[in-house]
Motif scaffolding. Sequence first.
Motif: not given
Length: 248
Positions: A154, A156, A183-184, A187, A190, A215-216, A219, A240
């Motif tokens: 996560d 962020q 993924y990291d 995130t 993003l 992934w953007w 997610r 988002e």
Amino acid sequence: MDEVEVVVAHSERATLRVGDVFLKVDTDRARIDVEIEAMSRVPVPTPQVLWHKPPVLAITAVPGTTLGRLGGPSTGSPAGWAAAGAAIRKLHDAPLPPWRGRAGRSVAVLAAELDDECASLVTNGVLPADLVTRNRRVAETALRPWSAAFTHGDLQIAHVFVDGDEVTGIIDWSEAGQGDALYDLATFTLGHEEHLGDVIAGYGADIDVEVIHAWWSLRSLLAVRWLSEHGFDPFAPGCEVDVLRSRM
């Protein structure tokens, strides 16, 4: 007397700040246990655990500031973003923990979640069908085999603190575990595509940027409904839904 600041609160968990102490309240004991264990293993700066009395975890604040926030301008320098990339690489190169994290969900599980969310977004008129369809196609690139890394799960932008070009702390480890390193990275970047190159430069490895883009989309598609139902606004500028629009 220090005031109590509500940092985040929804039906699943809450985080309060009292002076230099954060109190995390989570009725899911497994999440707190993962957070404590992950922080004891990672080779990057983390908060200090002061005490743990379920369902409350008390940790110290970390120094420094974040590089910005989702939906807002970046306040960090390119060197700060590169430093974050280097810290993330250090995390990903660490010995694997024995459990899977949120970034380690299988391709089959993710594909099923994505199908359900996309259908819901269109059926309930949350997002236009063409926006969902386009981003669903982009997201498919992320559904591929990957080599396991120690992931935050996560990561962020609000969870990474820096002071100049030094990472001073990474917080909120409850989703950590084995997972897809990209993924990291996705995130973390993003909503701040302009700094992806800085992060990759600091990370110091060849990165498939198309997977980051995927992934953007993935997610964001999975997050829109949850955010809306828990008091957040994925339609705010730079958040988002704007990320999804940028893929059109």
